[in-house]
Design a protein around this motif. Sequence first.
Motif, short mmCIF file in Angstrom:
data_model
loop_
_atom_site.label_atom_id
_atom_site.label_comp_id
_atom_site.label_asym_id
_atom_site.label_seq_id
_atom_site.Cartn_x
_atom_site.Cartn_y
_atom_site.Cartn_z
N UNK A 1 20.63 56.13 64.38
CA UNK A 1 21.75 56.45 65.38
C UNK A 1 22.34 57.68 65.41
N UNK A 2 21.75 58.47 64.34
CA UNK A 2 22.21 59.94 64.32
C UNK A 2 23.75 60.17 64.13
N UNK A 3 24.19 59.09 63.21
CA UNK A 3 25.57 58.94 63.08
C UNK A 3 25.87 60.18 62.03
N UNK A 4 27.12 60.85 62.18
CA UNK A 4 27.61 62.05 61.38
C UNK A 4 27.93 61.35 59.85
N UNK A 5 26.89 61.98 58.78
CA UNK A 5 27.34 61.65 57.44
C UNK A 5 28.64 62.05 56.98
N UNK A 6 29.27 62.76 57.60
CA UNK A 6 30.71 63.32 57.12
C UNK A 6 31.76 62.36 57.54
N UNK A 7 31.26 61.65 58.45
CA UNK A 7 32.48 60.74 58.88
C UNK A 7 32.50 59.30 58.48
N UNK A 8 31.41 58.91 57.41
CA UNK A 8 31.07 57.65 57.10
C UNK A 8 31.66 57.55 55.73
N UNK A 9 32.65 56.57 55.23
CA UNK A 9 33.03 56.37 53.73
C UNK A 9 32.19 54.82 53.10
N UNK A 10 31.63 55.05 51.98
CA UNK A 10 30.94 53.71 51.51
C UNK A 10 31.88 53.12 50.41
N UNK A 11 32.33 51.91 50.99
CA UNK A 11 33.34 51.23 50.24
C UNK A 11 32.56 49.90 49.70
N UNK A 12 32.11 49.88 48.62
CA UNK A 12 31.48 48.61 48.23
C UNK A 12 32.45 47.49 48.17
N UNK A 13 32.06 46.25 48.70
CA UNK A 13 32.93 45.04 48.35
C UNK A 13 33.23 44.76 46.88
N UNK A 14 34.14 44.16 46.79
CA UNK A 14 34.23 43.40 45.53
C UNK A 14 33.97 41.94 45.45
N UNK A 15 34.42 41.30 44.21
CA UNK A 15 34.38 39.96 44.15
C UNK A 15 35.71 39.44 43.27
N UNK A 16 36.25 38.52 43.88
CA UNK A 16 37.58 37.80 43.11
C UNK A 16 36.94 37.28 41.82
N UNK A 17 37.06 37.79 40.93
CA UNK A 17 36.81 37.39 39.48
C UNK A 17 37.65 36.06 39.06
N UNK A 18 38.75 35.93 39.61
CA UNK A 18 39.40 34.46 39.44
C UNK A 18 38.77 33.29 40.16
N UNK A 19 38.44 33.57 41.41
CA UNK A 19 37.52 32.51 42.00
C UNK A 19 36.06 32.31 41.66
N UNK A 20 35.76 33.41 41.40
CA UNK A 20 34.29 33.25 40.88
C UNK A 20 34.03 33.62 39.45
N UNK A 21 33.79 32.72 38.69
CA UNK A 21 33.73 32.84 37.44
C UNK A 21 32.72 32.02 36.60
N UNK A 22 32.29 32.18 35.47
CA UNK A 22 31.46 31.54 34.86
C UNK A 22 32.30 29.91 34.67
N UNK A 23 31.46 28.91 35.13
CA UNK A 23 32.16 27.77 35.05
C UNK A 23 32.17 26.86 33.76
N UNK A 24 33.07 26.18 33.74
CA UNK A 24 33.11 25.27 32.52
C UNK A 24 32.04 24.15 32.81
N UNK A 25 31.69 23.38 31.76
CA UNK A 25 30.74 22.22 31.92
C UNK A 25 31.43 21.07 32.91
#
Length: 381
Positions: free
Chosen positions: A166-190
């Motif tokens: 789309x020929x977007x202007x690269x100077x007007x775009x910011x990359x913000x990676x998503x995060x993950x809620x490490x409390x909600x998504x965690x290694x589960x217990x048995x």
Amino acid sequence: MTAGQPPRVLVDATSVPADRGGVGRYVDGLLGALGGMVGTAVDLAVVALRTDQERYARMLPGAEVIAAPAAVAHRPARLAWEQTGLPMLAQQVGARVLHSPFYTCPLRAMCPVTVTVHDATFFTEPEHYDKSKRTFFRSAIKTSLRRANRVIVPSKATRDELIRLLDADPTMIDVAYHGVDHTAFHAPTDEEKARVRARLGLGGTQYVAFLGAKEPRKNVPNLIRGWARAVADRDDPPALVIAGGQGHDDDIDRAVAEVPPHLRLLRPGYLRYADLPGFLGGALVAAYPSYGEGFGLPILEAMACAAPVLTTPRLSLPEVGGDAVAYTSEAPGQIAADLAALLDDEARRRSLAKAGFDRAKEFTWESSADVHVAAWTRAAA
């Protein structure tokens, strides 16, 4: 805005769905991280559906949380209100920046506008969308690229596709990676794993997990066909559990009809949020053979739950998975071969689970919030 004073930003959270799906995870995660920055890095106001007002008020004690008109709960009314009522609200609360988190934004506003464009697959994978949805979002993305003061995207792959297509202007775009809620998504217990097994009626049966929307782009039919080929001849074949919201992929039912009768395939629909760590982390493999993603939040959430992940190297997915996931193609034959290889290699599954869990720690909503605040500050200036 004087020097050193944080910008007054109005975030439009009215597009968050009741099921807290993709955009809901994004907005909730972002606002949760911004809660600790209110009054220092940002002066925040949020407009939300009436059903979410109390939720965000608790999450953001230092912010102004406003309930949108009741009619906004319906999508056509929300889109109309976005063009008229939202700019007026921004003016009333003294916003210096208005942030629209889901592709669309007001065409005319009295302050700078920033918008999140989540992916470019409406252009790169058009065959996986129905005509009306494809047409709407293509138009929305083009309009937002023209009208917004800054565009926020969740990956470099999405940024690069917008520039290329789309020929977007690269100077007007910011990359913000998503995060993950490490409390909600965690290694589960048995215990958490056992609770999910009981809810699903799996007993002692092992399983392969998929969690996501049933959209054509997610490639669920080929996952079903690949899984069936990979496990059909095993003495104790693992089940396949397809969890998540309903979609519009008619090929799923055709693929299900092809499954041999001795194999177990479960489609439980939405799972309770509290059950997701046990579901993902309790799987032999979390499989996500998508045709392409703007980010790939489902694989990040699976990694955070210490699940070995099998996905594709399409668009942004390698940015998220890196060397911590296994890759396959979108074809059922290759999915079958790569899934079978993982099922036969417990040591590799353990290695991937640990690598994915460690890599997931690098993705935080606090880092994403920092990029958003920087973009808003630039827009306000």
